[in-house]
Scaffold this motif. Structure first.
Motif, mmCIF file in Angstrom:
data_model
loop_
_atom_site.group_PDB
_atom_site.id
_atom_site.type_symbol
_atom_site.label_atom_id
_atom_site.label_comp_id
_atom_site.label_asym_id
_atom_site.label_seq_id
_atom_site.Cartn_x
_atom_site.Cartn_y
_atom_site.Cartn_z
ATOM 1 N N ASP A 1 0.735 -1.113 -0.044
ATOM 2 C CA ASP A 1 -0.069 -0.022 -0.025
ATOM 3 C C ASP A 1 0.871 1.147 -0.106
ATOM 4 O O ASP A 1 0.615 2.144 -0.809
ATOM 5 C CB ASP A 1 -0.887 0.042 1.173
ATOM 6 N N LYS A 2 1.934 1.329 0.888
ATOM 7 C CA LYS A 2 2.691 2.615 0.943
ATOM 8 C C LYS A 2 3.345 2.979 -0.260
ATOM 9 O O LYS A 2 3.312 3.999 -0.808
ATOM 10 C CB LYS A 2 3.871 2.346 2.014
ATOM 11 N N ILE A 3 3.865 1.875 -1.115
ATOM 12 C CA ILE A 3 4.517 2.001 -2.428
ATOM 13 C C ILE A 3 3.536 2.196 -3.415
ATOM 14 O O ILE A 3 4.072 3.149 -4.215
ATOM 15 C CB ILE A 3 5.431 0.810 -2.617
ATOM 16 N N ASN A 4 2.240 1.723 -3.380
ATOM 17 C CA ASN A 4 1.346 1.675 -4.319
ATOM 18 C C ASN A 4 0.792 3.240 -4.302
ATOM 19 O O ASN A 4 0.744 3.833 -5.256
ATOM 20 C CB ASN A 4 0.185 0.899 -4.001
ATOM 21 N N TYR B 1 3.029 -0.726 -10.099
ATOM 22 C CA TYR B 1 4.488 -0.972 -10.692
ATOM 23 C C TYR B 1 4.741 -0.210 -12.043
ATOM 24 O O TYR B 1 5.993 -0.085 -12.301
ATOM 25 C CB TYR B 1 4.594 -2.468 -10.850
ATOM 26 N N VAL B 2 3.747 0.042 -12.552
ATOM 27 C CA VAL B 2 3.859 0.913 -13.793
ATOM 28 C C VAL B 2 4.665 2.119 -13.468
ATOM 29 O O VAL B 2 5.403 2.676 -14.243
ATOM 30 C CB VAL B 2 2.656 1.005 -14.529
ATOM 31 N N GLY B 3 4.291 2.753 -12.378
ATOM 32 C CA GLY B 3 4.780 3.931 -11.753
ATOM 33 C C GLY B 3 6.134 3.734 -11.309
ATOM 34 O O GLY B 3 7.231 4.542 -11.480
ATOM 35 N N VAL B 4 6.513 2.556 -10.736
ATOM 36 C CA VAL B 4 7.910 2.270 -10.333
ATOM 37 C C VAL B 4 9.105 2.167 -11.419
ATOM 38 O O VAL B 4 9.970 2.592 -11.549
ATOM 39 C CB VAL B 4 7.795 0.820 -9.305
ATOM 40 N N VAL C 1 8.935 -4.262 1.680
ATOM 41 C CA VAL C 1 8.501 -5.579 1.582
ATOM 42 C C VAL C 1 9.012 -6.487 2.518
ATOM 43 O O VAL C 1 8.235 -7.248 3.091
ATOM 44 C CB VAL C 1 9.091 -6.064 0.102
ATOM 45 N N VAL C 2 10.126 -6.328 3.009
ATOM 46 C CA VAL C 2 10.946 -7.209 4.025
ATOM 47 C C VAL C 2 10.113 -6.988 5.374
ATOM 48 O O VAL C 2 10.076 -7.948 6.020
ATOM 49 C CB VAL C 2 12.374 -6.646 4.106
#
Length: 252
Positions: A17-20, A26-29, A210-211
Motif C-alpha cells: 500500500d505505501k509504495i502503491n 508497478y507501472v509507476g515504479v 516488503v521485508v
C-alpha cells in the motif's frame, strides 16, 4: 526526432500500500526507473528525456487486459508475489501472450523476476522453488562474457526478492549471469528479449517495506530481516541496468 518508445508494462502484481500510494502501481515504479535511466543515458538525439517514452500499464492479474502487439514497441513483465509455475487462468493467459510476443518479429521484451520466469516458461523451461531459500536485498551477480559485454562491468549489484527460479536455459538463449543462490540470473535473445532475476527498479525504500511486511507475516525470521534490511542500503546498479534495457529497445 524519432517517435516515443511505446512500452507496455504488464503489471503482474500490486505493490504494498505505501509504495502503491507513492508510485501508482508497478507501472509507476518502472516509469521512475526508465525516466532516470533515460537521463543517465545522455543520448537525447536517440531518446528525449522528456518525451521519448510512452509508458502504459496493463493489469494482467485482475482485469487480464493486454495491449494489441501492433500498438506497442516493447513489453515489460514485472515481478510478482505469485508463482510463475502455477496454472491459474491469468498466468496461463500471460504465458501464451508472452509466447506470441516472442514469436513476433518486431516486439522486444524486458522480463523482471517473475517476468523473467514467465519468459522462461513460455519457452519451455522448468520453473520452481529453490531448495536454498530466499535471495533478498542487494546481491552480487557474476556476469558471463555476454553479460560483461552488455553491462560493461564484471559484476552486477542488484536488489533481489525471490525464492523461485528458472531451472535451465531454453535453447538458443544466452546466459547473462549467475549467483551462489541462483544459477539463472538473466537471459538474452538478441532482438527478442533481455531479462534479469533481480529488481533494478527496487529502491532501498521498496525493499525495506516488503521485508518489513513479510517479517511481520512470519515469512522472514528476525535474523534474516536484519541481514536483508542492512544490505538493502547498499549501492546497486539499477540505473545502469535500465540504461542497458533502453539501449536494447533502441537498437534495430
Amino acid at each position: 526526432m524519432r517517435p516515443p518508445l511505446r512500452i507496455a508494462v504488464l503489471e503482474c502484481d500490486t505493490p504494498p500500500d505505501k509504495i502503491n500510494t507513492k508510485y501508482g502501481g508497478y507501472v509507476g515504479v518502472f516509469t521512475s526507473l526508465l525516466h532516470e535511466s533515460t537521463k543517465a543515458l545522455r543520448q537525447s538525439d536517440r531518446l528525449d528525456p522528456e518525451s521519448g517514452l510512452d509508458i502504459t500499464g496493463w493489469d494482467v492479474v485482475t482485469a487480464q487486459e493486454y495491449p494489441k502487439l501492433e500498438d506497442v514497441d516493447a513489453l515489460l513483465l514485472t515481478g510478482s508475489k505469485h508463482n510463475a509455475f502455477d496454472n491459474y487462468p491469468w498466468i496461463v493467459k500471460l504465458v501464451e501472450y508472452t509466447r506470441n510476443a516472442i514469436e513476433s518479429s518486431r516486439i522486444k521484451i524486458l522480463g523482471i523476476c517473475f517476468g523473467h520466469q514467465i519468459i522462461g516458461r513460455a519457452l519451455g523451461a522448468k520453473i520452481g522453488r529453490s531448495d536454498i531459500g530466499w535471495e533478498v536485498a542487494v546481491c552480487d551477480v557474476d556476469l558471463t562474457e555476454k553479460g560483461k559485454e552488455l553491462f560493461g562491468r564484471e559484476k552486477l549489484r542488484i536488489q533481489q526478492m525471490h525464492q523461485d527460479f528458472v531451472f535451465d536455459y531454453p535453447s538458443n538463449v544466452i546466459s547473462l549471469g549467475t549467483s551462489p543462490r541462483c544459477a539463472m540470473q538473466g537471459m538474452y535473445l538478441p532482438g527478442r528479449f533481455i531479462t534479469v532475476q533481480g529488481h533494478p527498479e527496487f529502491t532501498e525504500e521498496i525493499v525495506t517495506e516488503v521485508v518489513t511486511l513479510r517479517t511481520k507475516a512470519g515469512v522472514f525470521s528476525k535474523e534474516q530481516s536484519e541481514d536483508f534490511l542492512e544490505r538493502a542500503k547498499n549501492q546497486h546498479d539499477g540505473i545502469a541496468i535500465g540504461i542497458v534495457f533502453l539501449k536494447f529497445l533502441l537498437d534495430a
